[in-house]
Design an enzyme around this catalytic site. Structure first.
Site, PDB file in Angstrom:
ATOM      1  CG  ASN A   9      -1.528   0.785   1.340  1.00  0.00           C
ATOM      2  OD1 ASN A   9      -1.854   1.953   0.735  1.00  0.00           O
ATOM      3  ND2 ASN A   9      -2.446   1.050   2.609  1.00  0.00           N
ATOM      4  CE  LYS A  11      -0.249   3.215   5.007  1.00  0.00           C
ATOM      5  NZ  LYS A  11       0.011   2.873   6.318  1.00  0.00           N
ATOM      6  CG  HIS A  99      -5.256   2.239   5.441  1.00  0.00           C
ATOM      7  ND1 HIS A  99      -4.812   2.852   6.010  1.00  0.00           N
ATOM      8  CD2 HIS A  99      -4.895   0.893   5.443  1.00  0.00           C
ATOM      9  CE1 HIS A  99      -4.543   3.144   6.384  1.00  0.00           C
ATOM     10  NE2 HIS A  99      -4.110   1.433   5.620  1.00  0.00           N
ATOM     11  CD  GLU A 101      -2.756   5.682   6.608  1.00  0.00           C
ATOM     12  OE1 GLU A 101      -3.052   5.672   5.407  1.00  0.00           O
ATOM     13  OE2 GLU A 101      -2.270   4.984   7.674  1.00  0.00           O
ATOM     14  CD  GLU A 171      -3.487  -1.979   7.716  1.00  0.00           C
ATOM     15  OE1 GLU A 171      -2.218  -2.451   6.856  1.00  0.00           O
ATOM     16  OE2 GLU A 171      -3.598  -1.302   7.164  1.00  0.00           O
ATOM     17  N   GLY A 177       3.260   2.281  11.226  1.00  0.00           N
ATOM     18  CA  GLY A 177       3.642   3.977  10.575  1.00  0.00           C
ATOM     19  C   GLY A 177       5.022   4.304  11.408  1.00  0.00           C
ATOM     20  CB  SER A 217       6.081  -1.775  11.767  1.00  0.00           C
ATOM     21  OG  SER A 217       5.692  -0.543  11.842  1.00  0.00           O
TER      22      SER A 217
END
Ligand code: 13P
Length: 257
Positions: A9, A11, A99, A101, A171, A177, A217
């Protein structure tokens, strides 16, 4: 047996020219043995997809690709949105839906996520449906029930043939991150609960066939340990997937098994 899936991904990183360079480097490092053992996908920004389609078609690459989001609607007055028929026309195999985000920055809730999953399935693409808890939920010890609730809401009213096509990505937000990977046991605990829930809402056969990914990560240094867990069938990789050599190393985890 479930074939592992390693999906990068990207992003909001890499313009279409950079995307071409990254894909060329990536496919140079991956051979047929890798593709036989592992499905490999990149999930670039929308503006890169046409360039990647041209590369994949032109060179008959076995690399898969997809999008990071989709509109729940097929067309109409939805400024800035991209529809499932548009993505299907670009040869996308996958669409990431829900996701964290999107949930946090764009305030996406379960209802719209459910509609996006249905729109993706209606156009013969595979949703990579993301679930996962934040740090406060993890610390309160309710992470499993939190993820199961997200799953039930996102997959509401799906038929069994539709459920069969879903990929689920666990996730944990606190691991995204941050460099703080969940332990393989943390990942396994939730992935196995996800599989049990698939049996409840689908069937034993669907549960056994569903690919469940871990994300947060992931890098070449930790992928092999995570992949040893029985219910982890691959990874959704953020930061590390922008580096083609690192992504290729992640794909090659299978050589260590
Ligand atoms: P990182 O691998 O950068 O932690 O991102 C994980 C992720 O959100 C993939 O979708």
């Amino acid at each position: 047996m479930r074939k592992p899936l390693m999906a990068g991904n990207w992003k909001m990183n890499l313009n279409h020219l950079e995307a071409i360079a990254v894909v060329q480097k990536l496919v140079y490092s991956i051979n047929d043995k890798d593709y036989d053992a592992v499905d490999v996908a990149v999930l670039p920004p929308f503006t890169d997809i046409r360039s990647i389609q041209t590369l994949v078609d032109g060179d008959r690459l076995r690399l898969l690709y997809g999008a990071q989001d989709v509109s729940p609607s097929a067309n109409g007055a939805f400024t800035g949105d991209i529809s499932a028929p548009m993505l299907a026309k670009l040869g996308c195999t996958f669409v990431v839906v829900g996701h964290s985000e999107r949930r946090s920055v764009h305030k996406e809730e379960d209802g719209v996520i459910n509609k996006k999953i249905k729109a993706t399935l209606a156009h013969e693409m595979t949703p990579i449906f993301c679930v996962g808890e934040d740090l406060s939920v993890r610390e309160s010890g309710t992470h499993v029930s939190h993820v199961i609730r997200q799953m039930r809401a996102g997959l509401a009213n799906l038929s069994k043939p539709e459920l069969k096509k879903i990929v689920i990505a666990y996730e944990p937000i606190w691991a995204i991150g941050t460099g703080k990977t969940a332990t393989p046991q943390d990942a396994q605990e939730v992935c196995s609960a996800i599989r049990n829930e698939m049996e409840e809402i689908g069937s034993r056969e669907i549960a056994q066939d569903t690919r469940i990914l871990y994300g947060g990560s992931v890098k070449s240094a930790n992928i092999a340990e995570i992949m040893k867990e029985a219910d982890v069938d691959g990874a959704l990789i953020g930061g590390a997937s922008i580096d083609p050599e690192e992504l290729a190393k992640i794909v090659k985890f299978h050589q260590s098994t």
